[in-house]
Write a protein that holds these residues in place. Structure first.
Motif, mmCIF file in Angstrom:
data_model
loop_
_atom_site.group_PDB
_atom_site.id
_atom_site.type_symbol
_atom_site.label_atom_id
_atom_site.label_comp_id
_atom_site.label_asym_id
_atom_site.label_seq_id
_atom_site.Cartn_x
_atom_site.Cartn_y
_atom_site.Cartn_z
ATOM 1 N N GLY A 66 37.527 28.978 21.396
ATOM 2 C CA GLY A 66 38.871 29.409 21.042
ATOM 3 C C GLY A 66 39.831 29.252 22.203
ATOM 4 O O GLY A 66 40.940 28.719 22.049
ATOM 5 N N GLU A 67 39.420 29.702 23.378
ATOM 6 C CA GLU A 67 40.240 29.556 24.579
ATOM 7 C C GLU A 67 40.402 28.083 24.955
ATOM 8 O O GLU A 67 41.470 27.661 25.402
ATOM 9 C CB GLU A 67 39.613 30.322 25.737
ATOM 10 N N MET A 68 39.346 27.303 24.773
ATOM 11 C CA MET A 68 39.408 25.881 25.113
ATOM 12 C C MET A 68 40.419 25.153 24.224
ATOM 13 O O MET A 68 41.200 24.316 24.699
ATOM 14 C CB MET A 68 38.021 25.252 24.960
ATOM 15 N N PRO A 109 48.608 24.443 31.674
ATOM 16 C CA PRO A 109 47.373 24.944 31.068
ATOM 17 C C PRO A 109 46.904 26.228 31.725
ATOM 18 O O PRO A 109 46.969 26.393 32.933
ATOM 19 C CB PRO A 109 46.366 23.806 31.325
ATOM 20 N N ARG A 110 46.455 27.186 30.901
ATOM 21 C CA ARG A 110 45.908 28.436 31.434
ATOM 22 C C ARG A 110 44.419 28.264 31.685
ATOM 23 O O ARG A 110 43.805 27.298 31.255
ATOM 24 C CB ARG A 110 46.156 29.567 30.447
ATOM 25 N N GLY A 111 43.848 29.209 32.383
ATOM 26 C CA GLY A 111 42.421 29.132 32.656
ATOM 27 C C GLY A 111 41.604 29.455 31.423
ATOM 28 O O GLY A 111 41.948 30.361 30.668
ATOM 29 N N VAL A 120 33.041 17.366 32.592
ATOM 30 C CA VAL A 120 31.658 17.441 33.068
ATOM 31 C C VAL A 120 31.159 18.880 32.994
ATOM 32 O O VAL A 120 29.999 19.146 32.663
ATOM 33 C CB VAL A 120 31.559 16.911 34.513
ATOM 34 N N GLU A 121 32.044 19.800 33.299
ATOM 35 C CA GLU A 121 31.697 21.221 33.366
ATOM 36 C C GLU A 121 31.249 21.777 32.016
ATOM 37 O O GLU A 121 30.313 22.583 31.939
ATOM 38 C CB GLU A 121 32.929 21.981 33.860
ATOM 39 N N VAL A 122 31.896 21.337 30.940
ATOM 40 C CA VAL A 122 31.618 21.887 29.610
ATOM 41 C C VAL A 122 30.184 21.627 29.160
ATOM 42 O O VAL A 122 29.458 22.576 28.819
ATOM 43 C CB VAL A 122 32.645 21.363 28.582
ATOM 44 N N PRO A 123 29.703 20.370 29.136
ATOM 45 C CA PRO A 123 28.311 20.165 28.703
ATOM 46 C C PRO A 123 27.301 20.812 29.645
ATOM 47 O O PRO A 123 26.254 21.294 29.193
ATOM 48 C CB PRO A 123 28.157 18.637 28.671
#
Length: 250
Positions: free
Chosen positions: A107-109, A122-124, A149-152
């Motif tokens: 949801g935040e993404m 963009p917010r964190g 890269v961070e997400v997966p």
């Protein structure tokens, strides 16, 4: 008797320039592909290595401090020995849905992507899982490539690690100031007491320091930082079932 290596070199010299270029390009393509595969495999393998509780991982920033001979202060403490108020305050400040999501708060993404598409700053949207893999395997630079890269990595990390272990690693590698890593070292540095003895106010101040630890000082908070800490303190008191996955008896 002909030597195979010399014959191969002679054949390559006899190739047309375009053919030699294509052969060289294929060689470098294979090398780059192998390097990229290695870069992908290292975090995946290290995640498995870091799963046991007796392993105490270090962050890329901590490694950088060692390489540059700066040194650092980090005092590893198991989650159950940190007390309750520190972990709860940090969770409510950094990632209140930590127990509910699978490494990424979609949801935040989506909100971040929508803000970007609308031209807004963009917010964190980094979860604790995302911040943990960033600290362990990536750099601190801000870019959409790093986020991609961070997400997966966060999804994989959260699938492999129990939630309590994710939180334990994060609270032992997060940066709280120049050369200060982990909740225990931060508690001792700023308040002269172990993390398990933090007051609710002190824990909240440490929590709101995390987004900008090189500028914010929890021991000498500004009026704005104090207001943020008061808000997190109220959230921590009312956290209830939100903290079920990290709740301790300590």
């Amino acid at each position: 008797m002909p030597v195979p290596e010399i014959e191969a070199e002679e054949r390559s010299l006899q190739m047309p320039t375009r053919t030699r270029f294509r052969a060289s390009k294929r060689v470098w393509t294979r090398r780059v592909a192998k390097l990229l595969l290695l870069i992908v495999l290292v975090p995946l393998l290290l995640t498995l290595v870091y799963r046991p509780g007796f392993v105490h991982p270090v962050s890329t920033l901590m490694l950088a401090d060692l390489v540059t001979f700066k040194g650092y202060d980090r005092r590893w403490v198991p989650l159950e020995e940190m007390g309750q108020v520190g972990p709860v305050s940090i969770m409510m400040s950094e990632d209140a849905k930590f127990c509910a999501h699978g490494g990424v708060d979609w949801g935040e993404m989506r909100a971040v992507v929508n803000d970007f598409m609308d031209g807004e700053n963009p917010r964190g949207a980094s979860t604790i899982s995302m911040q943990t893999v960033k600290n362990l395997f990536l750099t601190n630079g801000r870019s959409f490539f790093r986020k991609a890269v961070e997400v997966p990595l966060a999804l994989y990390f959260d699938a492999v690690m129990p939630k309590r272990r994710v939180m334990e690693i994060y609270l032992n590698i997060a940066e709280w100031g120049p050369g200060i890593y982990g909740l225990e070292a931060a508690s001792q540095h700023y308040f002269g007491r172990p993390a398990r003895d933090l007051t609710r106010k002190q824990a909240a101040l440490l929590a709101v320091t995390l987004p900008n630890p090189l500028v914010r000082n929890p021991a000498k908070p500004s009026a704005q930082l104090s207001r943020l800490a008061n808000r997190i303190e109220r959230r921590a008191r009312a956290s209830g079932a939100y903290i079920g996955c990290i709740k301790t008896t300590g």
